[in-house]
Design an enzyme around this catalytic site. Structure first.
Site, short mmCIF file in Angstrom:
data_model
loop_
_atom_site.label_atom_id
_atom_site.label_comp_id
_atom_site.label_asym_id
_atom_site.label_seq_id
_atom_site.Cartn_x
_atom_site.Cartn_y
_atom_site.Cartn_z
N ASP A 67 0.81 -1.22 0.00
CA ASP A 67 0.00 0.00 0.00
C ASP A 67 0.85 1.27 0.00
O ASP A 67 2.07 1.22 0.15
CB ASP A 67 -0.95 0.00 1.22
CG ASP A 67 -0.25 -0.40 2.53
OD1 ASP A 67 1.00 -0.35 2.58
OD2 ASP A 67 -0.94 -0.76 3.49
N ASN A 136 -7.24 -2.42 14.23
CA ASN A 136 -8.67 -2.74 14.04
C ASN A 136 -8.85 -3.98 13.17
O ASN A 136 -9.93 -4.22 12.64
CB ASN A 136 -9.41 -1.54 13.41
CG ASN A 136 -8.85 -1.16 12.04
OD1 ASN A 136 -7.88 -1.78 11.57
ND2 ASN A 136 -9.42 -0.16 11.42
N HIS A 138 -7.14 -4.60 10.34
CA HIS A 138 -6.91 -4.40 8.91
C HIS A 138 -5.62 -5.07 8.45
O HIS A 138 -4.70 -5.29 9.23
CB HIS A 138 -6.99 -2.92 8.50
CG HIS A 138 -5.82 -2.05 8.87
ND1 HIS A 138 -5.98 -0.78 9.37
CD2 HIS A 138 -4.49 -2.24 8.78
CE1 HIS A 138 -4.79 -0.24 9.57
NE2 HIS A 138 -3.86 -1.11 9.22
N GLU A 143 -9.66 -1.78 5.38
CA GLU A 143 -10.31 -1.46 6.65
C GLU A 143 -11.55 -2.32 6.86
O GLU A 143 -12.10 -2.87 5.90
CB GLU A 143 -10.73 0.02 6.65
CG GLU A 143 -9.57 1.01 6.47
CD GLU A 143 -8.73 1.18 7.74
OE1 GLU A 143 -8.68 0.27 8.57
OE2 GLU A 143 -8.11 2.25 7.87
C1 GLP Z 1 -0.48 0.33 8.61
C2 GLP Z 1 -0.12 -0.42 7.33
C3 GLP Z 1 -0.30 -1.90 7.51
C4 GLP Z 1 0.36 -2.34 8.79
C5 GLP Z 1 -0.38 -1.74 9.95
C6 GLP Z 1 0.20 -2.13 11.30
O1 GLP Z 1 -1.76 0.85 8.62
N1 GLP Z 1 -0.85 0.00 6.20
O2 GLP Z 1 0.24 -2.57 6.38
O3 GLP Z 1 0.35 -3.73 8.89
O4 GLP Z 1 -0.33 -0.34 9.82
O5 GLP Z 1 1.25 -1.29 11.60
P1 GLP Z 1 2.32 -1.50 12.75
O6 GLP Z 1 3.17 -2.63 12.27
O7 GLP Z 1 3.06 -0.22 12.81
O8 GLP Z 1 1.56 -1.81 13.97
#
Ligand code: GLP
Length: 243
Positions: A67, A136, A138, A143
């Site tokens: 993404d 959440n 995702h 989402e």
């Molecule tokens: C972001 C990214 C995800 C990632 C998630 C968790 O929103 N788009 O790909 O897995 O956050 O992030 P973190 O690893 O910082 O908890």
């Protein structure tokens, strides 16, 4: 589903890096699906260390990222392009021609979504997709919603995601409201999926995702249906799971 328990973030990162490096050794021209966020940073550090010791070669590896934020230039330190360069690409011998990340500044966003899907197909699909878990539930930027998305698309970020990701920005108002992300269908087509999760704050959502109902309200729950899904999580994240 295979679950590997790690003692802490560092142990989780090492175990997951071992799985990714095995993939690169077995298939040197493999397609890796990559992720951003805090979760994979330790993995990238470990891969860089092995690369420096000459144990890993990225010269033929191809990558596709999950993404990117909409409207953020790739030279902006908050962009996922920048993150990937900083944490991995500039530190190993990857050929930047083999790197694919959605363009968040393409004025034709629909065209960008279509061409990103085509790019993934044209390089043969994803051999191993690395995932983190959003607070959440995702994955990528898919989402919680009413249905599972199929392909790369534009999303409006949930308030909780903006809140969670504001730590990378000056304040919440600076966090983009939209992103371009692989769809759930794109992710599920990967031959193998490797998810890393650490910390107590994700323990509840992890349990819900992997042992609860498969529902678009918890996007990661779809992973229960993937034929080759591996989770590496630390003790804190596995707190509510009997594994
Ligand atoms: C972001 C990214 C995800 C990632 C998630 C968790 O929103 N788009 O790909 O897995 O956050 O992030 P973190 O690893 O910082 O908890």
């Amino acid at each position: 589903m295979k679950i590997y328990r790690a003692h802490n973030y560092q142990d989780m990162s090492r175990k997951a890096a071992n799985i990714l490096s095995a993939q690169i050794i077995i298939k040197p021209d493999c397609v890796l699906g990559l992720a951003t966020g805090s979760s994979p940073i330790g993995i990238y550090d470990q891969l860089v260390e092995w690369y420096k010791k000459d144990d890993l070669d990225f010269s033929r590896v191809k990558t596709v990222n999950l993404d990117e934020y909409v409207g953020i230039d790739e030279d902006n330190p908050q962009s996922y392009h920048y993150f990937m360069k900083q944490n991995l690409f500039s530190r190993v011998n990857i050929d930047m021609k083999n790197v694919h990340i959605p363009e968040g500044t393409n004025p034709d966003m629909e065209g960008e979504c279509l061409s990103y899907e085509r790019a993934i197909e044209s390089i043969g699909g994803i051999d191993m997709q690395l995932l983190g878990l959003g607070p959440n539930g995702h994955i990528g930027f898919n989402e919680p919603g009413e249905c599972f998305t199929r392909k790369t698309h534009i999303v409006d970020l949930a308030e909780s995601t903006i809140e969670a990701n504001k730590r990378f920005f000056e304040d919440a108002s600076q966090v983009p409201r939209q992103a371009i992300t692989m769809g759930i269908g794109t992710i599920m087509k990967a031959k193998k999926i490797l998810m890393v999760v650490d910390g107590e704050k994700k323990a509840k959502v992890l349990k819900e995702a992997l042992t609860g109902e498969v529902t678009p309200k918890v996007p990661a729950s779809i992973l229960q249906l993937h034929p080759d899904f591996t989770l590496v999580a630390d003790d804190e994240a596995l707190k509510y799971m009997n594994v």
